[in-house]
Design a protein around this motif. Structure first.
Motif, PDB file in Angstrom:
ATOM      1  N   ASN A  14      40.260  37.688  38.500  1.00 46.22           N
ATOM      2  CA  ASN A  14      39.333  37.120  39.512  1.00 46.22           C
ATOM      3  C   ASN A  14      38.079  37.386  39.144  1.00 46.22           C
ATOM      4  O   ASN A  14      37.816  38.636  38.561  1.00 46.22           O
ATOM      5  N   GLN A  15      37.266  36.678  39.287  1.00 47.81           N
ATOM      6  CA  GLN A  15      35.876  36.916  38.855  1.00 47.81           C
ATOM      7  C   GLN A  15      34.883  36.617  40.176  1.00 47.81           C
ATOM      8  O   GLN A  15      34.965  35.771  41.220  1.00 47.81           O
ATOM      9  N   PRO A  16      33.694  37.695  40.305  1.00 47.55           N
ATOM     10  CA  PRO A  16      32.822  37.490  41.371  1.00 47.55           C
ATOM     11  C   PRO A  16      31.905  36.474  41.090  1.00 47.55           C
ATOM     12  O   PRO A  16      31.611  36.135  39.983  1.00 47.55           O
ATOM     13  N   VAL A  18      27.637  36.133  42.430  1.00 48.42           N
ATOM     14  CA  VAL A  18      26.613  36.644  43.111  1.00 48.42           C
ATOM     15  C   VAL A  18      25.729  35.665  43.617  1.00 48.42           C
ATOM     16  O   VAL A  18      25.104  34.874  42.997  1.00 48.42           O
ATOM     17  N   THR A  23      27.473  40.584  45.774  1.00 49.15           N
ATOM     18  CA  THR A  23      28.481  40.087  45.035  1.00 49.15           C
ATOM     19  C   THR A  23      29.609  39.749  46.211  1.00 49.15           C
ATOM     20  O   THR A  23      29.994  40.383  47.142  1.00 49.15           O
ATOM     21  N   TYR A  24      30.335  38.401  45.721  1.00 50.07           N
ATOM     22  CA  TYR A  24      31.384  37.802  46.555  1.00 50.07           C
ATOM     23  C   TYR A  24      32.630  37.621  45.605  1.00 50.07           C
ATOM     24  O   TYR A  24      32.474  37.114  44.411  1.00 50.07           O
ATOM     25  N   TRP A  25      33.681  38.101  46.020  1.00 49.48           N
ATOM     26  CA  TRP A  25      34.944  37.725  45.299  1.00 49.48           C
ATOM     27  C   TRP A  25      35.622  36.567  45.733  1.00 49.48           C
ATOM     28  O   TRP A  25      35.922  36.843  47.014  1.00 49.48           O
ATOM     29  N   ILE A  26      36.038  35.598  44.778  1.00 51.26           N
ATOM     30  CA  ILE A  26      36.625  34.397  45.243  1.00 51.26           C
ATOM     31  C   ILE A  26      38.117  34.439  45.860  1.00 51.26           C
ATOM     32  O   ILE A  26      38.425  34.095  46.760  1.00 51.26           O
ATOM     33  N   ARG A  28      39.998  37.498  46.365  1.00 49.86           N
ATOM     34  CA  ARG A  28      40.667  38.938  46.503  1.00 49.86           C
ATOM     35  C   ARG A  28      40.992  39.221  47.850  1.00 49.86           C
ATOM     36  O   ARG A  28      40.372  39.983  48.382  1.00 49.86           O
TER      37      ARG A  28
END
Length: 187
Positions: A14-16, A18, A23-26, A28
């Motif tokens: 997973n990649q966040p 910004v 920061t938002y995790w797509i 998670r």
């Protein structure tokens, strides 16, 4: 396949993103938590890891291996990956060479209670019967898993583990494995 042969995974971590400095995790929102128990005769042990300083919460607390479902992986693949990364245990090898109760295809409990950072937690029961405990060696850095140890299950339940894992262990033992405090089991 050997116990020490490295495992290879097809997942995409997973990649966040910004946005305006936040920061938002797509992806998670789903975690896998294996309630991983090892039985030697009538004694049960759990592998616990001490959460390192790079973890977003519960640093310094002990807990079960587990984590987020990544892109391109099934929940059982996520369990295998998380256990391998955080303990060094090769579940496919252990499951192929030892008696096992439980499985990685069917969680015994799905909980939808947004506690921390996830919305859904899948708990997988797994009891592996061994003659001796395999060595623990995390494949991630000390910032994620600072230390590892085998802990007798009674001691683990008596601790205040990260994310209330002591309650998860006890619940799994009582509801899935029909275990009670006297150590009587119906396995």
């Amino acid at each position: 396949m050997s116990m020490s042969e490295p495992l290879v995974f097809k997942n995409r971590p997973n990649q966040p993103i910004v946005v305006e400095g936040k920061t938002y995790w797509i992806s998670r929102s789903v975690t896998v938590v294996p309630v991983l128990l090892f039985a030697i005769e009538r004694q049960l042990y759990v592998p616990l890891g001490k959460r390192g300083i790079d973890m977003p919460n519960e640093q310094g607390k002990w807990g079960l291996p587990g984590g987020y479902l990544d892109f391109d992986e099934t929940t059982s693949e996520a369990v295998i990956r998380e256990v391998y990364e955080e303990t060094g245990l090769n579940l496919p090898y252990l499951m192929a060479h030892h008696r096992v109760v439980g499985d990685l295809e069917h969680p015994y409990l799905i909980e939808s209670r947004p506690l921390y950072l996830q919305n859904v937690s899948l708990r997988f029961p797994l009891m592996i019967f061994v003659d001796e405990l395999p060595p623990l060696a995390a494949k991630v850095g000390a910032g994620e898993v600072e230390e590892l140890r085998w802990v007798p299950v009674e001691e683990a339940i008596a601790q205040d583990l990260a994310f209330e894992h002591h309650l998860l262990i006890q619940h799994c033992l009582e509801t899935y494995f029909c275990w009670n405090q006297a150590g009587d089991r119906t396995l």
